[in-house]
Design an enzyme around this catalytic site. Structure first.
Site, mmCIF file in Angstrom:
data_model
loop_
_atom_site.group_PDB
_atom_site.id
_atom_site.type_symbol
_atom_site.label_atom_id
_atom_site.label_comp_id
_atom_site.label_asym_id
_atom_site.label_seq_id
_atom_site.Cartn_x
_atom_site.Cartn_y
_atom_site.Cartn_z
ATOM 1 N N LYS A 104 0.845 -1.186 0.000
ATOM 2 C CA LYS A 104 0.000 0.000 0.000
ATOM 3 C C LYS A 104 0.892 1.252 0.000
ATOM 4 O O LYS A 104 2.030 1.204 0.490
ATOM 5 C CB LYS A 104 -0.956 -0.019 1.191
ATOM 6 C CG LYS A 104 -0.252 -0.113 2.552
ATOM 7 C CD LYS A 104 0.307 1.210 2.991
ATOM 8 C CE LYS A 104 1.286 1.068 4.098
ATOM 9 N NZ LYS A 104 2.076 2.316 4.319
ATOM 10 N N ASP A 184 1.901 7.034 3.892
ATOM 11 C CA ASP A 184 2.635 6.056 4.678
ATOM 12 C C ASP A 184 1.749 5.370 5.712
ATOM 13 O O ASP A 184 1.714 4.140 5.763
ATOM 14 C CB ASP A 184 3.828 6.711 5.376
ATOM 15 C CG ASP A 184 4.800 5.679 5.907
ATOM 16 O OD1 ASP A 184 5.442 5.001 5.081
ATOM 17 O OD2 ASP A 184 4.913 5.529 7.130
#
Length: 346
Positions: A104, A184
């Site tokens: 991701k 993040d």
């Protein structure tokens, strides 16, 4: 399920966790490592797949990305590079006939994500976004509790993920490497919002960013951010930071009680396992039960669960994982774009 022969592209820190998880999976073994630096790939391969281990007497092949993707003995690739490199490597892997598990966020923008999903559909190969919290028994139990209305209709989610990074250095603070809190760790509470909404019957495509604020740091990346995501009677209050440690818990408030997640994210080696359900007082007083009902699920290695999910897709000749459908990846990418745009417009 069949044994799946994996290649790791991008032998960095997160890839080390995947390699450890792969060794704990039911289906996977590491056969190749690819990097822009062949020496770095060799060092990683020697550490995680030396000759004689993992069922591969010759150890894992190590080389540049193209050499790895050209190998017939690679069934699937895990992409653990910096965010801007995801799309090109994932597309190359899909067109080479490989299944893809990509860290991701799938890509840094919604437009790139839409394009990559179209490539996966065109090639007919599996493409899975690696949100580690979405592939565990914990996630399935949470889906089930929300889906059956254990606390009525969910109305509000509160969730956060943030840590204190120390000095402003490295990829986290580099705009050219898509640094910042949103991509993040902010994507985790956003992913949970999409998960809970979908489990409650809310179309992820209906979710919108209705409020946002935060701080852009001196290097040009988002360092702290908050947002309210809403749609069809559901709202999520999400926050993230790479400058401050934030609670790792989450709370879902429904029309008939609450669900508390003391640890919403788990770790890189162990999934979360505890869900606390407090139902509203049956007398109609509006208060929640004092003692929650505790649901405890099995703990798994999150990266092993991701690898086994890809193996199931290969067995079924399917392209998208039920744990994290493409509609969820699209919604997360779109909401990340909108959140970032709102921050910069503030």
């Amino acid at each position: 399920m069949q044994t799946v022969r994996w290649a790791i592209l991008g032998p960095g820190q997160i890839a080390q966790s995947f390699a450890e998880g792969l060794a704990a999976s039911r289906t996977g073994r590491l056969v190749a490592v690819g990097s822009s630096d062949a020496a770095r790939a060799r060092a990683f391969a020697e550490r995680f797949a030396p000759g004689g281990s993992t069922g591969n007497p010759d150890g894992a092949f190590a080389g540049h990305y193209g050499a790895v993707l050209g190998r017939d003995d690679v069934d699937a690739v895990y992409i653990g590079t910096v965010h801007p490199a995801h799309a090109a490597l994932a597309e190359a892997a899909l067109r080479a006939g490989k299944a893809v598990l990509c860290e991701k966020p799938l890509t840094p923008t919604a437009a790139e994500t839409d394009r990559l999903l179209a490539v996966a559909a065109d090639t007919g190969r599996p493409l899975v976004e690696a949100y580690k919290n979405r592939f565990s028994p914990f996630a399935r139990e949470l889906d089930a509790l929300v889906g059956v209305g254990a606390v009525g209709a969910p109305r509000r989610l509160t969730a956060s993920f943030g840590f204190a990074s120390g000095e402003r250095a490295g990829r986290l603070f580099d705009p050219e490497l898509a640094g910042g809190a949103l991509l993040d760790v902010g994507c985790y509470p956003l992913s949970l919002a999409v998960q809970i909404a979908a489990a409650a019957g809310v179309d992820p495509a209906a979710l919108r960013v209705v409020e946002a604020d935060g701080r852009i740091g001196p290097t040009g990346v988002d360092e702290d951010a908050r947002a309210v995501i809403a749609g069809e009677g559901f709202e999520a209050h999400v926050s993230t930071s790479i400058r401050s440690t934030l609670p790792r818990s989450a709370e879902i408030v429904g029309t008939a009680g609450t669900i508390d997640l003391p640890d919403a994210w788990g770790s890189r080696s162990a999934s979360a396992s505890t869900i606390l359900v407090r139902r509203a007082d049956a007398s109609g007083g509006g208060t929640a039960e004092r003692t929650p009902q505790e649901h405890t699920t099995a703990v798994v290695h999150p990266f092993a669960a991701e690898a086994d999910a890809v193996a199931r897709l290969l067995d079924m000749d399917a392209c998208e994982a039920r744990e994290l459908p493409w509609a969820h990846s699209r919604a997360i990418a779109r909401l990340l774009d909108a959140w970032a745009a709102a921050l910069r417009a503030a």
